[in-house]
Design an enzyme around this catalytic site. Structure first.
Site, PDB file in Angstrom:
ATOM      1  N   ASP A 147     -24.868  -6.328 -21.676  1.00 38.74           N
ATOM      2  CA  ASP A 147     -24.595  -4.994 -21.135  1.00 38.74           C
ATOM      3  C   ASP A 147     -24.591  -4.991 -19.621  1.00 38.74           C
ATOM      4  O   ASP A 147     -23.960  -4.134 -19.007  1.00 38.74           O
ATOM      5  CB  ASP A 147     -25.635  -3.989 -21.638  1.00 38.74           C
ATOM      6  CG  ASP A 147     -27.017  -4.254 -21.051  1.00 38.74           C
ATOM      7  OD1 ASP A 147     -27.570  -3.356 -20.382  1.00 38.74           O
ATOM      8  OD2 ASP A 147     -27.556  -5.357 -21.246  1.00 38.74           O
ATOM      9  N   ASP A 173     -28.274 -10.679 -25.442  1.00 35.24           N
ATOM     10  CA  ASP A 173     -29.230 -10.110 -24.499  1.00 35.24           C
ATOM     11  C   ASP A 173     -30.106  -9.159 -25.312  1.00 35.24           C
ATOM     12  O   ASP A 173     -29.729  -8.760 -26.429  1.00 35.24           O
ATOM     13  CB  ASP A 173     -28.492  -9.369 -23.388  1.00 35.24           C
ATOM     14  CG  ASP A 173     -29.433  -8.691 -22.414  1.00 35.24           C
ATOM     15  OD1 ASP A 173     -30.391  -9.337 -21.966  1.00 35.24           O
ATOM     16  OD2 ASP A 173     -29.215  -7.509 -22.119  1.00 35.24           O
ATOM     17  N   ASP A 196     -32.538  -6.217 -23.820  1.00 38.12           N
ATOM     18  CA  ASP A 196     -32.641  -4.856 -23.292  1.00 38.12           C
ATOM     19  C   ASP A 196     -31.254  -4.293 -23.003  1.00 38.12           C
ATOM     20  O   ASP A 196     -30.476  -4.868 -22.248  1.00 38.12           O
ATOM     21  CB  ASP A 196     -33.490  -4.849 -22.023  1.00 38.12           C
ATOM     22  CG  ASP A 196     -34.925  -5.264 -22.297  1.00 38.12           C
ATOM     23  OD1 ASP A 196     -35.609  -4.566 -23.065  1.00 38.12           O
ATOM     24  OD2 ASP A 196     -35.359  -6.296 -21.755  1.00 38.12           O
TER      25      ASP A 196
END
Length: 225
Positions: A172, A13, A15
């Site tokens: 996240d 991922d 961001d």
């Protein structure tokens, strides 16, 4: 805990994993809404973490009504975000470069699967100097269904030529972890602004404090069957 067999490809991922950008994005969104006369609490904006643009748009419309000018809101957010980035607010997360160096040494292919659009993704990766360190980049503009649908991760795995079972995703957000898990990909969650709940803890192979620990996971996976 590790999965069955070695890791042959890494799917990131962006961001909150590679870039410390989630806080900036939320700040820009809240500021944009305020500029346009809308009271948008930070807790509401947090609900957008890990969502593709169409899902964010639906969330805003469902909450603020169909008359809100979404196009103007998102364009204004882009302006605020650009100012924050240019002011030096965008930095990499701890451990990114050492992990990429390790993957280079191992010859492991890697991709990005992000809910951000192509333009913002490329701009931000170039800004911090790691744009050229990935074999492929899958953005929300490249899929018909964003996270938590598995399509972004399945497409990223296909692009680097590695079966999902032999990939490792690093996430996240809750929706990101759901997407990777649904794709049959082992997922490590390195929390940023969201604390993993019981569901995410159950879907993740491990919850880690930072990216430095990912290398140890890959090496352990080499010795599993």
């Amino acid at each position: 805990m590790t999965g069955p067999g070695p890791i042959k490809g890494i799917l990131f991922d962006m961001d909150g994993v590679l870039l410390d950008s989630e806080t900036l994005s939320l700040e820009a969104f809240v500021s944009a809404a305020r500029e346009l006369g809308h009271d948008m609490p930070l807790d509401f904006a947090r609900q957008m973490i890990g969502l593709p643009g169409d899902a964010c748009a639906k969330l805003v419309t469902d909450t603020y009504g169909p008359d809100i000018d979404l196009g103007r809101l998102f364009r204004t957010q882009d302006v605020h975000m650009h100012k924050l980035v240019e002011a030096g607010g965008l930095v990499m997360k701890e451990g990114v470069v050492p992990l990429l160096d390790y993957l280079d040494a191992r010859g492991l292919p890697r991709a990005i699967a992000t809910s951000s659009g192509r333009s913002r993704t490329e701009t931000h990766l170039r800004h911090v100097g790691i744009y050229d360190r990935f074999d492929t980049i899958i953005t929300r503009d490249d899929v018909s269904r964003g996270k938590p649908d598995p399509e972004p991760y399945l497409k990223a795995a296909q692009a680097i030529g590695v079966e999902p079972a032999f990939c490792l995703a690093i996430e996240d957000s809750h929706n990101g972890a759901r997407a990777a898990h649904a794709a049959g990909i082992r997922v490590i969650v390195v929390p940023d602004l969201m604390t993993p709940n019981e569901e995410i803890i159950g879907k993740a192979h491990e919850i880690m404090d930072d990216l430095h620990q990912v290398r140890e996971f890959i090496e352990r996976a080499d010795h599993t069957t």
